[in-house]
Design a protein around this motif. Structure first.
Motif, mmCIF file in Angstrom:
data_model
loop_
_atom_site.group_PDB
_atom_site.id
_atom_site.type_symbol
_atom_site.label_atom_id
_atom_site.label_comp_id
_atom_site.label_asym_id
_atom_site.label_seq_id
_atom_site.Cartn_x
_atom_site.Cartn_y
_atom_site.Cartn_z
ATOM 1 N N PHE A 13 0.278 -1.167 0.318
ATOM 2 C CA PHE A 13 0.167 0.023 -0.004
ATOM 3 C C PHE A 13 1.062 1.383 -0.226
ATOM 4 O O PHE A 13 1.600 1.258 1.185
ATOM 5 N N ASP A 14 0.210 2.193 -1.054
ATOM 6 C CA ASP A 14 0.793 3.195 -0.674
ATOM 7 C C ASP A 14 0.641 4.783 0.437
ATOM 8 O O ASP A 14 -1.101 3.803 0.631
ATOM 9 N N VAL A 15 0.852 5.075 0.762
ATOM 10 C CA VAL A 15 0.444 5.569 2.606
ATOM 11 C C VAL A 15 -0.199 6.969 1.867
ATOM 12 O O VAL A 15 -1.406 7.099 2.464
ATOM 13 N N PHE A 16 0.454 7.693 1.745
ATOM 14 C CA PHE A 16 0.018 9.427 1.554
ATOM 15 C C PHE A 16 -0.857 9.244 0.928
ATOM 16 O O PHE A 16 -0.485 8.536 -0.215
ATOM 17 N N GLY A 17 -2.208 9.926 1.211
ATOM 18 C CA GLY A 17 -2.805 9.572 -0.162
ATOM 19 C C GLY A 17 -4.005 8.686 -0.423
ATOM 20 O O GLY A 17 -4.892 8.777 -0.212
ATOM 21 N N THR A 18 -2.744 7.566 -0.160
ATOM 22 C CA THR A 18 -4.242 6.345 0.019
ATOM 23 C C THR A 18 -4.963 5.964 0.620
ATOM 24 O O THR A 18 -5.815 5.572 1.193
ATOM 25 N N CYS A 19 -4.305 5.966 2.041
ATOM 26 C CA CYS A 19 -4.320 5.110 3.199
ATOM 27 C C CYS A 19 -5.179 6.344 4.013
ATOM 28 O O CYS A 19 -6.230 6.170 5.338
ATOM 29 N N THR A 162 -0.960 -7.564 4.575
ATOM 30 C CA THR A 162 -1.010 -5.898 3.903
ATOM 31 C C THR A 162 0.358 -5.422 4.545
ATOM 32 O O THR A 162 0.692 -5.847 5.477
ATOM 33 N N VAL A 163 0.807 -5.249 3.138
ATOM 34 C CA VAL A 163 2.524 -4.445 3.791
ATOM 35 C C VAL A 163 2.549 -3.052 3.206
ATOM 36 O O VAL A 163 1.966 -2.227 2.609
ATOM 37 N N THR A 164 2.459 -1.852 4.273
ATOM 38 C CA THR A 164 2.537 -0.426 3.445
ATOM 39 C C THR A 164 3.963 -0.942 2.880
ATOM 40 O O THR A 164 5.219 -1.254 3.213
ATOM 41 N N LEU A 165 3.884 0.046 2.041
ATOM 42 C CA LEU A 165 4.947 -0.146 0.914
ATOM 43 C C LEU A 165 5.387 2.125 0.770
ATOM 44 O O LEU A 165 4.392 2.482 -0.185
ATOM 45 N N VAL A 177 0.473 4.074 11.697
ATOM 46 C CA VAL A 177 -0.449 3.431 11.746
ATOM 47 C C VAL A 177 -1.286 3.548 13.692
ATOM 48 O O VAL A 177 -1.843 2.688 13.023
ATOM 49 N N LYS A 178 -0.382 3.642 13.858
ATOM 50 C CA LYS A 178 -0.275 3.272 15.574
ATOM 51 C C LYS A 178 -1.642 4.778 15.801
ATOM 52 O O LYS A 178 -2.572 3.887 15.714
ATOM 53 N N HIS A 179 -1.278 5.610 15.330
ATOM 54 C CA HIS A 179 -2.534 6.997 15.280
ATOM 55 C C HIS A 179 -3.471 6.631 14.518
ATOM 56 O O HIS A 179 -4.898 6.325 15.482
ATOM 57 N N GLY A 180 -3.651 5.924 13.174
ATOM 58 C CA GLY A 180 -4.702 5.403 13.081
ATOM 59 C C GLY A 180 -5.435 4.722 13.126
ATOM 60 O O GLY A 180 -6.532 3.927 12.430
ATOM 61 N N ASN A 181 -4.918 3.284 13.698
ATOM 62 C CA ASN A 181 -5.473 2.272 14.460
ATOM 63 C C ASN A 181 -5.630 0.887 12.813
ATOM 64 O O ASN A 181 -6.600 0.462 12.415
ATOM 65 N N MET A 182 -4.482 1.380 11.652
ATOM 66 C CA MET A 182 -4.554 0.909 10.552
ATOM 67 C C MET A 182 -3.717 -0.583 11.130
ATOM 68 O O MET A 182 -2.782 -0.783 11.421
ATOM 69 N N GLN A 183 -4.346 -1.890 10.861
ATOM 70 C CA GLN A 183 -3.897 -2.791 11.207
ATOM 71 C C GLN A 183 -3.259 -3.261 9.827
ATOM 72 O O GLN A 183 -3.871 -4.481 9.652
ATOM 73 N N PHE A 184 -2.197 -3.273 9.610
ATOM 74 C CA PHE A 184 -1.054 -3.706 8.668
ATOM 75 C C PHE A 184 -1.068 -5.192 8.862
ATOM 76 O O PHE A 184 -0.198 -4.772 10.202
ATOM 77 N N THR A 185 -0.318 -6.110 8.545
ATOM 78 C CA THR A 185 0.711 -7.142 8.739
ATOM 79 C C THR A 185 1.747 -6.900 8.827
ATOM 80 O O THR A 185 2.407 -7.504 10.100
ATOM 81 N N HIS A 186 2.426 -6.393 8.305
ATOM 82 C CA HIS A 186 4.148 -5.429 7.486
ATOM 83 C C HIS A 186 4.436 -4.272 7.205
ATOM 84 O O HIS A 186 2.911 -2.929 7.087
ATOM 85 N N ILE A 187 4.741 -3.551 8.154
ATOM 86 C CA ILE A 187 5.244 -1.882 8.105
ATOM 87 C C ILE A 187 7.139 -1.811 7.370
ATOM 88 O O ILE A 187 7.644 -1.601 7.806
ATOM 89 N N TYR A 188 6.302 -2.052 5.565
ATOM 90 C CA TYR A 188 7.451 -1.272 4.502
ATOM 91 C C TYR A 188 7.865 0.178 4.170
ATOM 92 O O TYR A 188 7.031 0.121 4.404
ATOM 93 N N SER A 189 9.188 0.561 4.418
ATOM 94 C CA SER A 189 9.563 1.849 4.037
ATOM 95 C C SER A 189 10.326 1.915 2.864
ATOM 96 O O SER A 189 11.434 0.606 2.811
#
Length: 281
Positions: A13-19, A162-165, A177-189
């Motif tokens: 997932f793209d994050v800024f604007g998408t999530c 589900t993975v942030t990218l 992710v913590k602030h928004g309670n977005m429960q992705f399975t992995h956090i990638y950057s």
């Protein structure tokens, strides 16, 4: 998804604007902090900056937010286009505070010091002091998700990893992710691959890190240029339209979107429904 592709195993997932709705969150923070500063009697508030800020509307601060975002896009694209950088890697957090100071200076809201004292020691002539500018730059850690984001991720988790990218650095993404309670399975950057999207290093590195082939991966984004780059690296693609997010409307009809979620549909919730039908889950 192309019928010849294997069943997808992970959504990136793209994050800024998408999530998250960065525009509303950042504009509101800038406006609110400006009103607080204007109501302060602190001696370092510069009269020139106060006069300019006092005339600025909520819409004007929205333009500052957009300028900040545009600077981020320019910065990340420049890094991504250089396969052999000579400069040390700079995170988005580091860029954001530098960029904010540049924008404030350009708008007459920050005046550089004339003496030799560094900004961290003493205040420039500005609406905010150095510590407050740094704190304001951290607004990107606390952006509000779109209404469908959290529930949609939970539905998608039933079928895929589900993975942030995102080009956001890891500290930023973990906080968001913590602030928004977005429960992705992995956090990638992108930081993990020492580049930024749309560099192939990011897409291919993310797939490899999860132990997957590119054709087992799906990129989810509200930006067609991100999806076009992911597609060129073997990913399938899901386009989720978001208000005012598409930077390249001329790319519509380019043939690189596999699943299209239109503006009037329910974002990630609709994406989950469409993907469930396609994979037979």
């Amino acid at each position: 998804m192309p019928s010849s592709s294997p069943r997808p195993k992970a959504l990136f997932f793209d994050v800024f604007g998408t999530c998250v709705d960065w525009r509303t969150s950042v504009t509101e923070e800038l406006y609110t902090k400006a009103q607080t500063a204007l109501g302060s009697t602190t001696s370092w508030n510069d009269d020139r900056a106060r006069m300019i800020a006092g005339a600025m509307t909520h819409e004007d601060w929205g333009e500052v937010a957009q300028e900040w975002r545009d600077g981020y896009l320019k910065f990340t694209r420049e890094v991504a286009s250089n396969p052999s950088p000579t400069e040390p890697y700079k995170t988005v957090d580091e860029h954001h505070v530098e960029s904010l100071r540049t924008i404030l200076t350009g708008r007459g809201l920050l005046f550089s010091r004339k003496d030799s004292l560094p900004a961290k020691v003493a205040h420039d002539g500005s609406l905010w002091d150095a510590a407050q500018i740094y704190e304001l730059s951290m607004v990107w850690h606390h952006l509000t998700p779109w209404p469908d984001t959290c529930s949609g991720i939970l539905e998608l988790n039933k079928m895929f990893s589900t993975v942030t990218l995102s080009n956001g650095n890891l500290d930023l993404l973990n906080d968001m992710v913590k602030h928004g309670n977005m429960q992705f399975t992995h956090i990638y950057s992108s930081e993990m691959f020492m580049s930024y999207k749309p560099s192939p290093k990011v897409y291919l590195g993310a797939a490899a890190k999860l132990g997957l082939k590119p054709e087992e991966c799906v990129m989810v984004a509200a930006h067609l240029d991100d999806l076009k780059a992911a597609k060129s690296n073997g990913f399938s693609t899901v386009y989720v339209e978001r208000p005012r997010e598409e930077r390249h409307p001329e790319m519509k009809g380019g043939g690189f979107v596999d699943v299209w979620v239109e503006m009037g549909e329910e974002g990630f919730v609709t994406a989950a429904e469409k993907l469930r039908e396609l994979v037979g889950a």
